[in-house]
Motif scaffolding. Structure first.
Motif, short mmCIF file in Angstrom:
data_model
loop_
_atom_site.label_atom_id
_atom_site.label_comp_id
_atom_site.label_asym_id
_atom_site.label_seq_id
_atom_site.Cartn_x
_atom_site.Cartn_y
_atom_site.Cartn_z
N SER A 41 -27.52 33.06 30.31
CA SER A 41 -26.91 33.96 29.40
C SER A 41 -26.32 35.66 29.54
O SER A 41 -27.63 35.95 30.64
CB SER A 41 -28.20 33.86 28.26
N PRO A 42 -25.68 35.81 28.37
CA PRO A 42 -24.98 36.78 29.17
C PRO A 42 -26.02 38.14 28.58
O PRO A 42 -27.30 37.74 27.87
CB PRO A 42 -24.01 37.68 27.78
N PRO A 43 -25.93 39.34 28.89
CA PRO A 43 -27.77 40.53 28.71
C PRO A 43 -27.95 40.28 27.64
O PRO A 43 -26.44 40.79 27.25
CB PRO A 43 -27.06 41.20 30.08
N THR A 44 -28.98 40.54 27.50
CA THR A 44 -29.38 41.00 25.37
C THR A 44 -30.08 42.02 25.77
O THR A 44 -30.71 42.02 25.93
CB THR A 44 -29.49 39.67 24.76
N HIS A 45 -30.32 42.84 24.85
CA HIS A 45 -31.14 44.03 24.01
C HIS A 45 -32.08 43.26 22.94
O HIS A 45 -31.00 43.03 21.93
CB HIS A 45 -31.63 44.84 24.47
N LEU A 59 -38.04 27.93 34.28
CA LEU A 59 -37.26 28.58 33.21
C LEU A 59 -36.95 30.77 33.98
O LEU A 59 -37.74 30.82 34.59
CB LEU A 59 -37.41 29.04 31.62
N GLU A 60 -35.68 30.86 34.47
CA GLU A 60 -35.72 32.30 35.07
C GLU A 60 -36.09 33.46 34.12
O GLU A 60 -35.21 32.76 33.10
CB GLU A 60 -35.50 32.20 36.05
N LEU A 61 -36.61 34.33 34.31
CA LEU A 61 -36.19 35.12 33.10
C LEU A 61 -35.40 37.05 34.04
O LEU A 61 -36.53 36.84 35.33
CB LEU A 61 -37.49 35.87 33.09
N ASP A 62 -34.13 37.07 33.95
CA ASP A 62 -34.01 38.44 34.13
C ASP A 62 -34.23 38.93 33.72
O ASP A 62 -33.34 39.47 32.44
CB ASP A 62 -32.40 38.31 34.38
N LEU A 63 -35.41 40.07 34.13
CA LEU A 63 -35.82 41.40 33.06
C LEU A 63 -34.80 43.27 33.91
O LEU A 63 -35.28 42.97 34.71
CB LEU A 63 -37.34 41.13 32.85
N ASP A 64 -34.74 43.63 33.20
CA ASP A 64 -33.52 44.39 34.18
C ASP A 64 -33.96 44.55 35.26
O ASP A 64 -33.43 45.21 36.19
CB ASP A 64 -34.72 46.10 33.69
N GLY A 65 -32.67 43.83 35.83
CA GLY A 65 -32.22 43.72 37.23
C GLY A 65 -33.64 42.63 37.61
O GLY A 65 -32.38 42.31 38.91
N GLU A 66 -34.62 42.34 37.74
CA GLU A 66 -35.34 41.61 38.14
C GLU A 66 -35.69 40.21 38.04
O GLU A 66 -35.54 40.25 36.51
CB GLU A 66 -36.73 42.57 38.82
N THR A 67 -35.37 39.18 38.57
CA THR A 67 -35.20 37.76 37.97
C THR A 67 -36.59 37.20 38.88
O THR A 67 -37.46 37.52 39.99
CB THR A 67 -34.45 36.96 38.84
N ALA A 68 -37.85 36.50 37.55
CA ALA A 68 -38.82 35.56 38.01
C ALA A 68 -38.91 34.30 37.73
O ALA A 68 -38.44 33.97 36.44
CB ALA A 68 -39.82 36.62 37.50
N GLY A 81 -36.57 46.21 23.04
CA GLY A 81 -34.62 47.04 24.09
C GLY A 81 -34.21 47.20 25.19
O GLY A 81 -33.76 47.35 25.72
N ALA A 82 -35.71 46.30 25.89
CA ALA A 82 -35.40 45.88 27.51
C ALA A 82 -33.96 45.02 27.75
O ALA A 82 -34.07 43.91 27.36
CB ALA A 82 -36.55 44.89 28.25
N GLN A 83 -33.66 44.87 28.14
CA GLN A 83 -31.99 44.20 28.81
C GLN A 83 -32.87 42.91 29.59
O GLN A 83 -33.27 43.18 30.28
CB GLN A 83 -31.13 44.89 29.71
N HIS A 84 -32.07 41.64 29.34
CA HIS A 84 -32.89 40.46 29.02
C HIS A 84 -31.69 39.82 29.44
O HIS A 84 -31.04 39.78 27.84
CB HIS A 84 -34.33 40.88 29.16
N ARG A 85 -32.30 38.45 30.08
CA ARG A 85 -31.76 37.29 29.99
C ARG A 85 -32.70 35.99 30.59
O ARG A 85 -33.29 36.86 31.47
CB ARG A 85 -30.10 36.76 30.97
N TYR A 86 -31.96 34.81 29.76
CA TYR A 86 -32.92 33.88 30.41
C TYR A 86 -31.79 32.55 31.39
O TYR A 86 -30.77 32.48 31.03
CB TYR A 86 -33.39 32.87 29.20
N PRO A 110 -27.76 35.39 17.27
CA PRO A 110 -27.19 35.63 18.31
C PRO A 110 -26.16 36.99 18.70
O PRO A 110 -25.57 37.54 17.37
CB PRO A 110 -26.35 34.55 18.95
N PRO A 111 -26.02 37.74 19.57
CA PRO A 111 -25.07 38.78 19.24
C PRO A 111 -23.62 37.90 18.35
O PRO A 111 -23.19 37.09 19.11
CB PRO A 111 -24.11 39.36 20.04
N THR A 112 -23.10 39.04 17.64
CA THR A 112 -21.22 37.87 16.92
C THR A 112 -20.39 38.30 17.81
O THR A 112 -19.19 37.63 17.52
CB THR A 112 -21.33 39.16 15.66
N ASP A 113 -20.30 40.00 19.02
CA ASP A 113 -19.58 39.60 19.40
C ASP A 113 -18.77 38.59 20.87
O ASP A 113 -18.49 38.51 21.67
CB ASP A 113 -19.42 40.97 20.02
N MET A 114 -19.80 37.20 20.56
CA MET A 114 -20.16 36.50 22.18
C MET A 114 -20.09 35.49 22.09
O MET A 114 -20.58 35.73 20.03
CB MET A 114 -21.41 37.51 23.06
#
Length: 121
Positions: A41-45, A59-68, A81-86, A110-114
């Protein structure tokens, strides 16, 4: 809100992103996710902290640019407040707790602009 609270699975409400709301208190809320594979998904916080536990799937979690990669039995923390996506790799079920509770004041929408799709969190 009355404490203690019991939420039967037949009474649990679903949110806009597919999350199932479970018990919630004044400081923490519990929710369940069941999702099929999808791309990132697009990054969110968010303005709350999230801890999660994978019951089934991958699942994969991308947290502040690092993926686990997270599998059944793994857990995670997304700081407030951390930027993340799944990205859902295999059909999964996970439980998350949010503090403060994400269910209130539209903080869990969900963010209203997406454009929305089920995997966006």
């Amino acid at each position: 809100m009355d404490i203690p609270q019991l939420t039967c699975k037949t009474d649990a409400e679903f949110g806009e992103m597919g999350q199932q709301y479970l018990a919630a208190g004044k400081q923490v809320a519990l929710r369940r996710w069941q999702e099929d594979p999808c791309d990132f998904s697009p990054p969110t916080h968010r303005d709350y902290e999230t801890v999660g536990f994978v019951l089934r799937g991958v699942l994969e979690l991308d947290l502040d640019g690092e993926t686990a990669t997270l599998r059944a039995g793994d857990s995670w923390l997304v700081p407030q407040g951390a930027q993340h996506r799944y990205r859902i790799v295999e059909p999964m079920i996970a439980i998350e707790a949010t503090s403060p509770p994400a269910r209130f004041n539209e903080r869990d929408e969900p963010p209203t602009d997406m454009a929305y799709h089920k995997c966006r969190r």
